[in-house]
Structure formats: C-alpha cells, structure tokens
Write an enzyme that holds these catalytic residues in place. Sequence first.
Site, PDB file in Angstrom:
ATOM      1  N   GLY A   1      31.060  37.998  38.981  1.00 16.13           N
ATOM      2  CA  GLY A   1      31.463  39.326  38.506  1.00 16.13           C
ATOM      3  C   GLY A   1      30.230  39.885  38.165  1.00 16.13           C
ATOM      4  O   GLY A   1      30.499  41.322  37.948  1.00 16.13           O
TER       5      GLY A   1
ATOM      6  N   TYR B   1      41.338  23.408  39.155  1.00 13.03           N
ATOM      7  CA  TYR B   1      41.672  24.672  38.472  1.00 13.03           C
ATOM      8  C   TYR B   1      42.655  24.475  37.491  1.00 13.03           C
ATOM      9  O   TYR B   1      43.840  24.222  37.979  1.00 13.03           O
ATOM     10  CB  TYR B   1      41.659  25.558  39.351  1.00 13.03           C
ATOM     11  CG  TYR B   1      40.642  26.002  40.507  1.00 13.03           C
ATOM     12  CD1 TYR B   1      39.247  25.336  40.221  1.00 13.03           C
ATOM     13  CD2 TYR B   1      40.700  26.757  41.405  1.00 13.03           C
ATOM     14  CE1 TYR B   1      38.133  25.641  41.017  1.00 13.03           C
ATOM     15  CE2 TYR B   1      39.656  26.708  42.462  1.00 13.03           C
ATOM     16  CZ  TYR B   1      38.276  26.418  42.175  1.00 13.03           C
ATOM     17  OH  TYR B   1      37.469  26.598  42.958  1.00 13.03           O
TER      18      TYR B   1
END
Length: 325
Positions: A217, A54
């Site tokens: 999301g 990441y």
Amino acid sequence: MTARDLGALRVPALGFGAMVLSGVYGEVDDARAEAALTAALDAGAVHVDTSDAYGADGDNERLVGRLIKGRRDEVVVATKFGLALFEGEAGRSQPVGYAFGELRVNAEPRLVRRYAERSLRNLGVDAIDLYYAHYPDPGVPIEETVGAMAELVKDGLVKHIGLSNVTAAQVRAAHAVHPVAAVQNEWSMWRPIEPELLATTRELGIGVVAWSPLGNGFLTGTVQGLGAGDFRHHAPRFSTENLARNNDRYAPIRALAGELEITPAQLALAWLLHQDEHVVAIPGSRTPAHIRENAAAAGITLDPATLARVDQALAGIEVTGGTLL
C-alpha cells in the site's frame, strides 16, 4: 482487461490479492469483503490469489469460495500451502523480514495431498487452477515437494503448479521435475526482483506473479500512519520514522504520476507491467473505487522516455527499513 501467459495458463494482467480480505490492514466484515471481490471480478481482475494460511483456519479460502460461487467459470483460482500446519506436524524455520522474524514451513511430500484436499474443500471447487508451495521448506528438497504436486496434476486436482518466494536455483530444480507455470515473488518499485530469478523465469518460459506490487500500500502515496491491528506494524519500513523518510524519498514518483494525470498506484502498476511481458500483478484492496483504479492501470501505456524518467528517479531512492524476505 488484457491477458498474459503464466506458462500455459492465461490470466489477466492484473489480478486480485485476497489476503487483504482477512483483516491484515484492519477489520473487514463479510459485506465489505463481498463488495471488494465483486468489484475485482467485474473489473476483469478474475485471477484471485489466496492461501490456506490467510485468516484463521482457512477463512480466506472459504470466503473466496463463497464469493466466487456462481462465477467459477470466469475465475482463475490460485492458492498456496505449507504454512498452515496440521495439528501435530512440526514446521521448520523460514526467516522473514517482519518483526516476528520467522515463519514455520512444512512442505513434506507426504502432506501435500492433504493440504490440497483441505483447500479444495475450503474453496468449494473441483480443481485448483494454480497451486503454489508458499515457501520452500528448508528441510525438504524442492524437487520432492514438486514431485508430490505433480501427482495432484496427474489426478486432476490441480491444473498448474507454482512456486512462491524461491531462488533461481530452486526454480530450475523444480522445473526439471514438472513444468512450473508461475513464480510468485515480491516485486514493485519498493522492492526489485532478483535479476537472476527474472532471467531464469524468462529462459524457462515461466510467468512471474508480483505480490505486494504496491509495496503493501505504500506506493499509493496515501499511507501516513497505521491503524490498530494493521499487520504492517510488523514491517520495519512502516515504523513511524521510516515511513516518514520513505514518503519523502518517493515524492518524485508521486510528482511524476501527477504530471501524467494518473494516480501513484496506477503509475506503480503500469511501470511493473512494462518490465516484462510475462509479469502479472495481484494488488489487493478493500475499497471498490481503488480496485477499479488499479484495474485501469492495465490499460496505461508508458512511453520509453517516461519509463526512463521513472527508472532514473528510482535509482536515486534508498528505502529505509529492510525487506520482507
């Protein structure tokens, strides 16, 4: 916050997915990242999930390490390896559902200790609480990778072993080499877990960590479009046409959340936690108010009649755009 067991590791029912602090949904400066992670820890979401892949060059791990300094004793640190390749090391293709089509994986046993030592430096910790192989390596039997991970446990560099994005057969092969505490897999109202995988974790006493429990999301009910630089442009479910269709199809879920006087995100998380006593979720957010809202979902009880209504609504929904794995 209530706690649950991942094998022999006890963690809060809801943790925090730190990938969102590395700009996948748009730029995040250090102040915003610090506010978000601090809000998560203060809300009890002290199971913090990161990866050496990441951000650029381990940036997310280093960020997490800086922000948990001084609070290390209360934090369960989880990270992953196998995608951030060392210079000169080749990776093998792992197909994924993103528009770019594949990731490059190298989980050869000879590299596992180097990966761990790099993550320990990035995080600034003496031991990793939960260490995952990020994806199975198509060129390496998973039991060989796990054998190298078991050596890290023996040497005190890692406390518990996890697997991510694996099949039931791979879990069985790995668990025969060393106890697996957790399997991390995509699981939400947006993407069900494979029944055989869930049955295998239950049989072997392995916990499940649900990544993307809010459907990147989508299940918040607030995503009407994507900004520039948003990683979800790579996900077919979020194309302009597919996103509009999917929002229409999930309207009954949003309506039910309104009836219950909770948010769609809280309903999605509470529903997931009701699926199994050994599932935990790691939603990520950059906004403290949303982080606190997510954490509160761990305290929401859904009665059998409500769960049946949710399941009936989900049964009538067909998501457009494929999956990420």
